[in-house]
Design an enzyme around this catalytic site. Structure first.
Site, PDB file in Angstrom:
ATOM      1  N   GLU A  88      -1.459  -9.401   3.311  1.00 15.75           N
ATOM      2  CA  GLU A  88      -1.414  -9.992   4.656  1.00 15.75           C
ATOM      3  C   GLU A  88      -2.794 -10.395   5.160  1.00 15.75           C
ATOM      4  OE1 GLU A  88      -1.657  -5.459   5.483  1.00 15.75           O
ATOM      5  OE2 GLU A  88      -0.885  -6.821   3.952  1.00 15.75           O
ATOM      6  N   HIS A 110      -3.380  -5.348   0.115  1.00 14.29           N
ATOM      7  CA  HIS A 110      -2.829  -5.847   1.376  1.00 14.29           C
ATOM      8  C   HIS A 110      -2.862  -7.376   1.387  1.00 14.29           C
ATOM      9  CE1 HIS A 110      -2.691  -2.055   3.840  1.00 14.29           C
ATOM     10  NE2 HIS A 110      -3.499  -1.655   2.868  1.00 14.29           N
ATOM     11  N   CYS A 161       0.833  -1.199   0.000  1.00 15.41           N
ATOM     12  CA  CYS A 161       0.000   0.000   0.000  1.00 15.41           C
ATOM     13  C   CYS A 161       0.870   1.252   0.000  1.00 15.41           C
ATOM     14  CB  CYS A 161      -0.960  -0.041   1.188  1.00 15.41           C
ATOM     15  SG  CYS A 161      -2.316   1.153   1.057  1.00 15.41           S
TER      16      CYS A 161
END
Length: 635
Positions: A531, A529, A402
């Site tokens: 994750e 993102h 990001c």
């Protein structure tokens, strides 16, 4: 099982004792027994959602597929249970009151006085019942709903929820409702004796509200003895075997195993009439046992620097840290996450506090890989940009997420393209070369829920790239987003001409999603993102690439078709054979099947948007030899 089963998890007089992990562990155990499990997190604050929180308030903001910005505990639920949750799985006081006030304005209450009881409490109960019975992506109806009530018993803001569940236990009948109370048992150094008064006090408060716990989960620094359990039993109106101790552990992956050893499955099976076939549970929990064992036995370490500005509170980057851990364990490495304060990497710090400046840079230089996560605002951005520059110039494995991608673009434009005053309009509105700009449709003057949020499709460019190979060479991936700024398309051609390749874009090919540098061991950044969709046994490909590059194994991994076995990924000696074998067994769950890249990934099997079906139906069709370290089927 005819009726929906509910397990409510409440907290004692002290918060922050791991209630979310314990709630997730209940779900893990029940899912291992073949039950469909969902979860709900209740946050008794007035906010509609967590979108406007500072990371220092409640830790990171977790984003779901539908774009909901929620508490980080929902991230624990998704990782532990490997399920997909939605915005309604997070209940806040703000949501409930907004719902009731909207109904009152419409005249739904027919002129009655709208009160906390019954209108607010009824709205809570109806919300829980509706969400608990919502079909998941696999179109299977949940059988058990784990509900975590945030805060502590006695908090004034949580009382409407406590009263709602006092009523709820009679609404759904006793055999369908179970209450687990999590409480701290402190161990003062002055006496060295466990103190049960906080637990006694919170249980007394809970019972005074009309709820009596079926299980008491005691959090402690060290294991507590039978005498302490007996004392809690006597004063809290439960049997001694209904008192469970979860002491501080080296890894949260041990928590479900401790609970299993304490007979939680047997108790819930009897208390909720689940009709579980207990003979199957041992086999189903084996992969979890192997994962927990691996966290203890893995010897070789890999250090990853996370360069951010919220480093004073580790939970600010909870999902990033977990994703690093997942990827490291997949290649038989112990993760050593080093939090770097980006503000201390800046030139101003060098002049003001040179000792802190050099110490922070030394920590960064000592790490094998660098990760620059997301964030907002100008503070610390210079330090992130300088970290990107150092990783690029020194050939250090790098992953940007990001804002990390935007920082990498700004750095490249400034130092390689030599563009004067290259910047982001978030940082400098009148920059001469705005290489990062805002998205007008996602910037309407309001902060809450106005960003580009949720799962979106990223199309890979028709060119070879490391990141695409790590995903399994699909045509597209689907990952979760949370951003308000993007790379300025006007500068893309110049950036690519000098070696910064945009290998992924949105479906309209207007927004840049993934960058990768030429002639670099691993310099990748994503606007999304990754994750958020990483799982303990299914690591995110961008993170896996970072770890592989950091231990010098990325090239060989890619050369062999991204299918190296855990043994090939290990530096294990003959003394470590047992460890490697444990890991091999632990990743049995990663069997996959090759699917057509032209079609969309199976929704039920999609984990990282990598075009790999990992649904149960596919698991038995792939041989052990076809498994990769991240579950990639052989191409």
């Amino acid at each position: 099982m005819k009726n929906m089963k509910y397990i409510l998890v409440t907290g004692g007089v002290i918060s922050g004792v791991g209630k979310g992990v314990i709630a997730s562990s209940f779900g893990t155990l029940l899912k291992s027994c073949g039950l469909n499990v969902t979860s709900i997190k209740i946050d008794p604050y007035i906010n509609i959602d967590a979108g406007t929180f500072s990371p220092y308030e409640h830790g990171e903001v977790f984003v779901l597929d539908d774009g909901a910005e929620v508490d980080l505990d929902l991230g624990n639920y998704e990782r532990f249970l490997d399920i997909t949750l939605h915005r309604d799985n997070n209940i806040t006081t703000g949501k409930i009151y907004s719902l009731v006030i909207e109904k009152e304005r419409r005249g739904d209450y027919l002129g009655k006085t709208v009160q906390v009881v019954p209108h607010i409490t009824d709205a809570i109960q109806e919300w829980v019942e509706r969400v608990a019975q919502t079909l998941d992506q696999g179109l299977s109806k949940p059988q058990v709903c784990i509900i975590e009530l945030g805060g502590t018993i006695g908090d004034i803001e949580g009382m409407p929820f406590v009263e709602a569940f006092r009523q709820f236990q009679f609404r759904v009948k006793r055999e369908n409702f179970c209450l687990a109370h999590v409480s701290l048992v402190p161990l003062p150094k002055a006496t060295g004796e466990p103190k049960t008064k906080p637990t006694q006090s919170s249980v007394r408060e809970l019972r005074g509200c009309g709820l009596s716990p079926d299980l008491i989960v005691c959090r402690s620094e060290k294991p507590i003895g039978l005498e302490v359990k007996q004392k809690i039993s006597n004063f809290c109106h439960v049997e001694p075997d209904q008192v469970i101790c979860i002491h501080d552990l080296s890894s949260i992956y041990h928590v479900p195993l401790i609970m299993e050893q304490n007979g939680v499955i047997e108790f819930l099976n009897e208390r909720l009439q689940l009709n579980i076939d207990l003979s199957k549970r041992s086999k189903n929990m084996q992969s979890w046992r192997n994962l927990a064992r691996l966290t203890e036995t893995v010897r070789n370490e890999v250090s990853i620097a996370i360069v951010g500005k919220y480093t004073k509170f580790a939970d600010s980057y909870a999902s990033v840290v977990k994703a690093v851990e997942h990827a490291a364990l997949a290649v038989n490495r112990k993760p050593n996450v080093v939090l770097i304060d980006s503000c201390l990497l800046e030139q101003e710090t060098q002049h003001r506090e040179p000792s802190k400046y050099h110490k922070e840079w030394q920590k960064l230089c000592d790490c094998a890989g660098i990760l620059v996560p997301g964030g907002f605002g100008w503070r610390g951005i210079e330090g992130k940009i300088r970290a990107c520059q150092w990783a690029r110039e020194k050939g250090k494995p790098f992953l940007g997420i990001c804002l990390g991608l935007q920082a990498a673009v700004i750095e490249f434009a400034s130092n390689v393209l030599k563009l004067e005053d290259a910047n982001s309009t978030e940082i400098k509105l009148d920059a001469a070369n705005p290489v990062v700009i805002d998205m007008p449709e996602h910037n309407n003057g309001k902060l809450g829920g106005t960003m580009r949020l949720g799962k979106r499709t990223t199309i890979f460019a028709d060119k070879t790239s490391k990141i695409r190979q790590l995903y399994g060479n699909p045509n597209f991936v689907e990952e979760r987003h949370r951003h308000r700024f993007e790379v300025n398309p006007k500068y893309v051609q110049q950036l690519e001409k000098h070696g910064m390749i945009f290998v992924g874009t949105d479906e309209e090919r207007n927004r840049m999603e993934i960058i990768e540098l030429k002639n670099h061991p691993y310099f990748v950044a994503t606007q999304y993102h990754p994750e958020y969709m990483s799982r303990p046994l299914k690591p995110s490909p961008p993170f896996l690439g970072l770890i592989l590059a950091s231990v010098g194994k990325l090239e060989s991994y890619i050369e062999r078709g991204c299918n190296l076995t855990p043994r090939q990924m290990s530096d294990a000696s003959s003394e470590e054979d047992e460890t490697v074998q444990s890991m091999t067994n632990g990743f049995k769950a990663l069997k996959t099947q090759k699917i057509d890249n032209q079609s969309k990934p199976a929704i039920n099997g999609l984990v990282n948007g990598n075009g790999i079906d990992v649904s149960e139906a596919a698991l038995d069709n792939v041989s052990d030899d076809a498994r990769g370290a991240c579950g990639g089927a052989m191409r």
